[in-house]
Design a protein around this motif. Structure first.
Motif, PDB file in Angstrom:
ATOM      1  N   UNK A 122     -16.175  -7.821  15.397  1.00 30.81           N
ATOM      2  CA  UNK A 122     -15.686  -9.010  16.091  1.00 30.81           C
ATOM      3  C   UNK A 122     -14.464  -9.601  15.416  1.00 30.81           C
ATOM      4  N   UNK A 123     -13.874  -8.857  14.501  1.00 30.06           N
ATOM      5  CA  UNK A 123     -12.751  -9.355  13.712  1.00 30.06           C
ATOM      6  C   UNK A 123     -11.491  -9.534  14.542  1.00 30.06           C
ATOM      7  N   UNK A 124     -10.642 -10.433  14.083  1.00 31.21           N
ATOM      8  CA  UNK A 124      -9.329 -10.654  14.684  1.00 31.21           C
ATOM      9  C   UNK A 124      -8.327  -9.625  14.169  1.00 31.21           C
ATOM     10  N   UNK A 125      -8.589  -9.094  12.977  1.00 34.22           N
ATOM     11  CA  UNK A 125      -7.702  -8.098  12.365  1.00 34.22           C
ATOM     12  C   UNK A 125      -8.527  -7.135  11.519  1.00 34.22           C
ATOM     13  N   UNK A 126      -8.280  -5.840  11.686  1.00 31.77           N
ATOM     14  CA  UNK A 126      -8.852  -4.831  10.805  1.00 31.77           C
ATOM     15  C   UNK A 126      -7.791  -4.445   9.783  1.00 31.77           C
ATOM     16  N   UNK A 127      -8.070  -4.750   8.528  1.00 35.33           N
ATOM     17  CA  UNK A 127      -7.128  -4.503   7.448  1.00 35.33           C
ATOM     18  C   UNK A 127      -7.719  -3.436   6.525  1.00 35.33           C
ATOM     19  N   UNK A 128      -6.979  -2.359   6.333  1.00 39.20           N
ATOM     20  CA  UNK A 128      -7.473  -1.214   5.562  1.00 39.20           C
ATOM     21  C   UNK A 128      -6.657  -1.053   4.286  1.00 39.20           C
ATOM     22  N   UNK A 129      -7.356  -0.910   3.169  1.00 36.40           N
ATOM     23  CA  UNK A 129      -6.694  -0.645   1.893  1.00 36.40           C
ATOM     24  C   UNK A 129      -6.760   0.843   1.570  1.00 36.40           C
ATOM     25  N   UNK A 130      -5.681   1.360   1.041  1.00 36.53           N
ATOM     26  CA  UNK A 130      -5.648   2.722   0.515  1.00 36.53           C
ATOM     27  C   UNK A 130      -4.944   2.655  -0.828  1.00 36.53           C
ATOM     28  N   UNK A 131      -5.645   3.019  -1.886  1.00 42.09           N
ATOM     29  CA  UNK A 131      -5.055   2.920  -3.222  1.00 42.09           C
ATOM     30  C   UNK A 131      -4.318   4.201  -3.588  1.00 42.09           C
ATOM     31  N   UNK A 154     -11.023   5.753  10.663  1.00 40.05           N
ATOM     32  CA  UNK A 154     -10.679   4.531   9.939  1.00 40.05           C
ATOM     33  C   UNK A 154      -9.219   4.156  10.163  1.00 40.05           C
ATOM     34  N   UNK A 155      -8.355   5.163  10.208  1.00 33.10           N
ATOM     35  CA  UNK A 155      -6.933   4.893  10.338  1.00 33.10           C
ATOM     36  C   UNK A 155      -6.504   4.721  11.793  1.00 33.10           C
ATOM     37  N   UNK A 156      -7.422   4.998  12.709  1.00 29.42           N
ATOM     38  CA  UNK A 156      -7.180   4.683  14.118  1.00 29.42           C
ATOM     39  C   UNK A 156      -7.564   3.233  14.418  1.00 29.42           C
ATOM     40  N   UNK A 157      -8.666   2.760  13.843  1.00 27.02           N
ATOM     41  CA  UNK A 157      -9.137   1.404  14.152  1.00 27.02           C
ATOM     42  C   UNK A 157      -8.439   0.340  13.320  1.00 27.02           C
ATOM     43  N   UNK A 158      -7.830   0.738  12.210  1.00 27.69           N
ATOM     44  CA  UNK A 158      -7.096  -0.223  11.392  1.00 27.69           C
ATOM     45  C   UNK A 158      -5.840  -0.708  12.101  1.00 27.69           C
ATOM     46  N   UNK A 159      -5.378  -1.874  11.714  1.00 26.42           N
ATOM     47  CA  UNK A 159      -4.140  -2.434  12.281  1.00 26.42           C
ATOM     48  C   UNK A 159      -3.103  -2.686  11.199  1.00 26.42           C
ATOM     49  N   UNK A 160      -3.576  -3.222  10.086  1.00 27.33           N
ATOM     50  CA  UNK A 160      -2.703  -3.492   8.942  1.00 27.33           C
ATOM     51  C   UNK A 160      -3.176  -2.609   7.790  1.00 27.33           C
ATOM     52  N   UNK A 161      -2.238  -1.874   7.199  1.00 28.45           N
ATOM     53  CA  UNK A 161      -2.580  -0.946   6.121  1.00 28.45           C
ATOM     54  C   UNK A 161      -1.872  -1.368   4.841  1.00 28.45           C
ATOM     55  N   UNK A 162      -2.676  -1.601   3.809  1.00 27.06           N
ATOM     56  CA  UNK A 162      -2.152  -2.070   2.532  1.00 27.06           C
ATOM     57  C   UNK A 162      -2.335  -0.959   1.500  1.00 27.06           C
ATOM     58  N   UNK A 163      -1.240  -0.516   0.924  1.00 30.23           N
ATOM     59  CA  UNK A 163      -1.283   0.507  -0.121  1.00 30.23           C
ATOM     60  C   UNK A 163      -1.337  -0.205  -1.467  1.00 30.23           C
ATOM     61  N   UNK A 164      -2.474  -0.114  -2.133  1.00 28.58           N
ATOM     62  CA  UNK A 164      -2.699  -0.869  -3.360  1.00 28.58           C
ATOM     63  C   UNK A 164      -2.394  -0.031  -4.611  1.00 28.58           C
ATOM     64  N   UNK A 165      -2.270  -0.754  -5.726  1.00 35.19           N
ATOM     65  CA  UNK A 165      -2.031  -0.147  -7.039  1.00 35.19           C
ATOM     66  C   UNK A 165      -0.700   0.607  -7.087  1.00 35.19           C
ATOM     67  N   UNK A 166       0.316   0.058  -6.411  1.00 36.02           N
ATOM     68  CA  UNK A 166       1.629   0.701  -6.402  1.00 36.02           C
ATOM     69  C   UNK A 166       2.264   0.752  -7.785  1.00 36.02           C
ATOM     70  N   UNK A 167       1.773  -0.083  -8.701  1.00 36.46           N
ATOM     71  CA  UNK A 167       2.325  -0.070 -10.064  1.00 36.46           C
ATOM     72  C   UNK A 167       2.047   1.239 -10.792  1.00 36.46           C
ATOM     73  N   UNK A 168       1.032   1.997 -10.339  1.00 31.05           N
ATOM     74  CA  UNK A 168       0.728   3.275 -11.003  1.00 31.05           C
ATOM     75  C   UNK A 168       1.250   4.473 -10.209  1.00 31.05           C
ATOM     76  N   UNK A 169       2.015   4.231  -9.152  1.00 29.06           N
ATOM     77  CA  UNK A 169       2.523   5.319  -8.312  1.00 29.06           C
ATOM     78  C   UNK A 169       3.291   6.393  -9.089  1.00 29.06           C
ATOM     79  N   UNK A 170       4.068   6.021 -10.121  1.00 31.49           N
ATOM     80  CA  UNK A 170       4.800   7.055 -10.861  1.00 31.49           C
ATOM     81  C   UNK A 170       3.905   8.080 -11.564  1.00 31.49           C
ATOM     82  N   UNK A 171       2.631   7.741 -11.726  1.00 31.70           N
ATOM     83  CA  UNK A 171       1.725   8.626 -12.465  1.00 31.70           C
ATOM     84  C   UNK A 171       0.849   9.481 -11.554  1.00 31.70           C
TER      85      UNK A 171
END
Length: 224
Positions: A136-145, A159-176
């Motif tokens: 019943x949510x107004x927004x489906x927000x999905x995190x992917x680290x 999961x990626x079909x029903x999501x609307x906003x996708x947040x990529x977390x832990x970007x500070x470790x992306x270089x590794x």
């Protein structure tokens, strides 16, 4: 074969009943001017850490409440209360790997909808079951680290079909890590053309202001 058919019919019935309840939840929230975010991810993606940072900014403009779903523990609820001071409720699922609309309906009713503008529902850490059940949510927000890799949309497409906003977390470790931001965006857009993306690091603050603004604007637009 007959047994399999019965299982399929039971599942269809369960989902249909849940969808009907979810529409009632959505109507109740709209009537009370409460925006509900269903926050979903795999375990360890950084949901609670992100929430603490996000809420401490959003609460400057909105009355925020949090529903923490867990099979048993209360540690996340205690963390939210201690580090943000907002109203938080623990919702035990009694072993279920997801939240359904009935559970959410009971929780938001207990919360007292007239006292809130935004409720954030931290769903069970799972990329399968939560995607199947409309809350019943107004927004489906999905995190992917970042440490999870950029192939998750290929492995868990629903999961990626029903999501609307996708947040990529832990970007500070992306270089590794071997994480290709443009590749993962491409995977998601093939499943969901309306997706929006926010690369962030709750640790360093990278991208958090943009995400906060997007949520604040969504809530304000909803309440018009």
């Amino acid at each position: 074969m007959e047994s399999n058919i019965r299982v399929i019919k039971v599942k269809q019935s369960v989902l249909a009943n849940n969808d009907a309840r979810a529409e009632k939840v959505r109507a109740k929230l709209k009537e009370n001017g409460v925006f509900l975010i269903n926050l979903m991810s795999s375990p360890g993606a950084g949901k609670t850490t992100l929430l603490v940072s996000l809420i401490n900014e959003l609460k400057k403009n909105l009355r925020v409440g949090v529903i923490e779903a867990d099979m048993d523990a209360v540690v996340d609820t205690e963390t939210i209360k201690e580090k943000t001071g907002v109203k938080a409720m623990q919702l035990h699922t009694s072993g279920e790997c997801h939240l359904d609309a009935k559970m959410v309906d009971e929780a938001i009713t207990e919360f007292g909808l007239g006292e809130l503008d935004l409720v954030i529902l931290e769903n069970i850490g799972n990329l399968v079951c939560p995607a199947e059940f409309d809350t019943g949510a107004s927004m489906n927000l999905v995190l992917l680290s970042v440490p999870e890799g950029d192939d998750k949309p290929l492995k868990y497409p629903l999961m990626f079909k029903v999501g609307e906003v996708f947040v990529f977390t832990k970007m500070d470790v992306a270089p590794y890590f071997d994480f290709d931001l443009e590749k993962v965006k491409g995977h998601i857009l093939k499943l969901n053309k309306e997706a929006s993306f926010y690369p962030v690091s709750a640790k360093t603050g990278e991208g958090m202001e943009e995400l906060e603004k997007a949520i604040l604007n969504a809530v304000r637009e909803y309440k018009k």
